[in-house]
Design an enzyme around this catalytic site. Structure first.
Site, mmCIF file in Angstrom:
data_model
loop_
_atom_site.group_PDB
_atom_site.id
_atom_site.type_symbol
_atom_site.label_atom_id
_atom_site.label_comp_id
_atom_site.label_asym_id
_atom_site.label_seq_id
_atom_site.Cartn_x
_atom_site.Cartn_y
_atom_site.Cartn_z
ATOM 1 N N TYR A 189 -27.455 59.408 65.204
ATOM 2 C CA TYR A 189 -26.023 59.304 64.890
ATOM 3 C C TYR A 189 -25.813 59.515 63.394
ATOM 4 C CZ TYR A 189 -21.378 57.112 64.477
ATOM 5 O OH TYR A 189 -20.050 56.846 64.215
ATOM 6 N N LYS A 246 -23.824 62.591 61.425
ATOM 7 C CA LYS A 246 -22.606 62.363 60.629
ATOM 8 C C LYS A 246 -22.800 62.863 59.185
ATOM 9 C CE LYS A 246 -19.818 60.294 63.690
ATOM 10 N NZ LYS A 246 -18.561 60.874 64.167
HETATM 11 P P1 NAP Z 1 -15.303 55.614 71.796
HETATM 12 O O1 NAP Z 1 -14.354 54.546 72.169
HETATM 13 O O2 NAP Z 1 -16.657 55.669 72.401
HETATM 14 O O3 NAP Z 1 -14.562 57.025 72.000
HETATM 15 C C1 NAP Z 1 -15.237 58.219 71.776
HETATM 16 C C2 NAP Z 1 -14.377 59.348 72.316
HETATM 17 O O4 NAP Z 1 -15.079 60.592 72.139
HETATM 18 C C3 NAP Z 1 -14.107 59.221 73.829
HETATM 19 O O5 NAP Z 1 -12.833 59.699 74.124
HETATM 20 C C4 NAP Z 1 -15.175 60.138 74.416
HETATM 21 O O6 NAP Z 1 -14.888 60.612 75.721
HETATM 22 C C5 NAP Z 1 -15.095 61.264 73.395
HETATM 23 N N1 NAP Z 1 -16.204 62.202 73.520
HETATM 24 C C6 NAP Z 1 -17.525 61.947 73.420
HETATM 25 N N2 NAP Z 1 -18.228 63.065 73.649
HETATM 26 C C7 NAP Z 1 -17.331 64.063 73.872
HETATM 27 C C8 NAP Z 1 -17.437 65.438 74.175
HETATM 28 N N3 NAP Z 1 -18.628 66.031 74.293
HETATM 29 N N4 NAP Z 1 -16.293 66.156 74.347
HETATM 30 C C9 NAP Z 1 -15.086 65.564 74.241
HETATM 31 N N5 NAP Z 1 -14.922 64.257 73.989
HETATM 32 C C10 NAP Z 1 -16.041 63.505 73.803
HETATM 33 O O7 NAP Z 1 -15.580 55.601 70.226
HETATM 34 P P2 NAP Z 1 -14.634 55.313 68.962
HETATM 35 O O8 NAP Z 1 -15.144 54.085 68.336
HETATM 36 O O9 NAP Z 1 -13.206 55.415 69.317
HETATM 37 O O10 NAP Z 1 -15.094 56.520 68.026
HETATM 38 C C11 NAP Z 1 -14.232 57.581 67.646
HETATM 39 C C12 NAP Z 1 -14.851 58.264 66.435
HETATM 40 O O11 NAP Z 1 -14.980 57.305 65.363
HETATM 41 C C13 NAP Z 1 -16.257 58.802 66.674
HETATM 42 O O12 NAP Z 1 -16.424 60.038 66.044
HETATM 43 C C14 NAP Z 1 -17.144 57.748 66.008
HETATM 44 O O13 NAP Z 1 -18.394 58.260 65.612
HETATM 45 C C15 NAP Z 1 -16.289 57.341 64.836
HETATM 46 N N6 NAP Z 1 -16.617 56.015 64.273
HETATM 47 C C16 NAP Z 1 -16.468 54.899 65.016
HETATM 48 C C17 NAP Z 1 -16.789 53.654 64.448
HETATM 49 C C18 NAP Z 1 -16.612 52.373 65.203
HETATM 50 O O14 NAP Z 1 -16.991 51.308 64.655
HETATM 51 N N7 NAP Z 1 -16.066 52.359 66.412
HETATM 52 C C19 NAP Z 1 -17.272 53.591 63.127
HETATM 53 C C20 NAP Z 1 -17.406 54.777 62.402
HETATM 54 C C21 NAP Z 1 -17.074 55.980 62.978
HETATM 55 P P3 NAP Z 1 -15.428 59.816 77.050
HETATM 56 O O15 NAP Z 1 -14.449 58.698 77.279
HETATM 57 O O16 NAP Z 1 -15.379 60.867 78.090
HETATM 58 O O17 NAP Z 1 -16.807 59.330 76.726
#
Ligand code: NAP
Length: 234
Positions: free
Chosen positions: A157, A161
């Site tokens: 991961y 990033k």
């Molecule tokens: P999440 O709830 O797991 O949501 C991730 C989203 O990405 C879901 O809609 C998922 O779809 C979609 N996705 C994954 N693979 C995909 C693909 N191949 N094609 C299209 N859609 C895809 O995670 P989140 O926390 O909201 O994360 C959103 C972003 O923030 C990510 O880039 C993550 O790395 C970043 N981020 C999150 C955190 C945190 O603490 N949560 C911290 C830093 C950065 P499905 O529902 O189908 O799986």
């Protein structure tokens, strides 16, 4: 045809992507929400459209170049321009992996979604963004990808990033004279399916810095790594 400000968000069926779409709608944007699961994506769009705002669901699997092109063609059929693209879709497949023995197929998987996916969507979308007065691309990155702070946590991961941040720099440079700004944004540690319930930030807090960069970041602020509207070290 969409007439006001428009935005496209990937991975918007839940979590930070869904909340970013909600905040964009609140700001008066018309929003294309995309997801790789049709039913979930349509459900999210139905829920968001209860606000009375214009929201459309389009299927988009970011790792599939044909799906990306088809989705952006569908967007282009409904709007003459895009003002913002939020490359939010991401995966965190590491679990307890260690850099000392992690399977490289897992590294490829992280790369394909977190790095290549964002690049593919940007490549397909920039001509539409160039028709905006100031187009804005936000790559949703993570502090875990910051080289300045990097340890041994979640190697695939984190590395994906870091590479996404390099994509940000490359795109920012290549798109500067086309009136498009490009930034990486870290949302902080957020309570979502990915972040888990122990995270200190709500999705509202996590999405707000992303939405700011997608709607208000000034033209000079391009090629940077941001959190809450402030530049952070790479
Ligand atoms: P999440 O709830 O797991 O949501 C991730 C989203 O990405 C879901 O809609 C998922 O779809 C979609 N996705 C994954 N693979 C995909 C693909 N191949 N094609 C299209 N859609 C895809 O995670 P989140 O926390 O909201 O994360 C959103 C972003 O923030 C990510 O880039 C993550 O790395 C970043 N981020 C999150 C955190 C945190 O603490 N949560 C911290 C830093 C950065 P499905 O529902 O189908 O799986």
């Amino acid at each position: 045809m969409f007439t006001s400000k428009t935005a496209l968000v990937t991975g918007a069926n839940k979590g930070i992507g869904f909340e970013s779409a909600r905040q964009l709608l609140q700001k008066g944007y018309q929003v294309f929400i995309t997801a790789r699961r049709k039913e979930e994506g349509q459900k999210a769009a139905d829920q968001l459209s209860r606000s009375g705002r214009v929201v459309r669901f389009i299927y988009l699997e970011v790792t599939d170049p044909d799906s990306v092109k088809k989705a952006v063609r569908e967007v282009a059929a409904q709007t003459e321009h895009l003002d913002a693209l939020i490359n939010n879709a991401g995966i965190y497949p590491d679990g307890e992996t260690s850099i000392l023995n992690v399977d490289t197929t897992l590294l490829e998987k992280s790369f394909l979604t977190n790095t290549v996916g964002a690049l593919l969507v940007s490549q397909a979308s920039w001509p539409l963004l160039a028709r905006s007065k100031l187009g804005r691309i936000v790559n949703v990155s993570s502090g875990l990808g910051a080289l300045s702070e990097m340890g041994a946590t979640a190697p695939t991961y984190s590395i994906s990033k870091t590479a996404l941040n390099a994509v940000t720099r490359q795109l920012a440079s290549a798109l500067k004279d086309k009136g498009i700004i490009v930034n990486s944004v870290c949302p902080g540690w957020v309570r979502t399916e990915m972040g888990g319930q122990n995270a200190p930030r709500s999705v509202e807090e996590g999405a707000s810095g992303i939405v700011w960069a997608a709607t208000e970041a000034p033209a000079e602020l391009t090629g940077n790594f941001l959190r809450d509207g402030k530049v952070i070290p790479w």
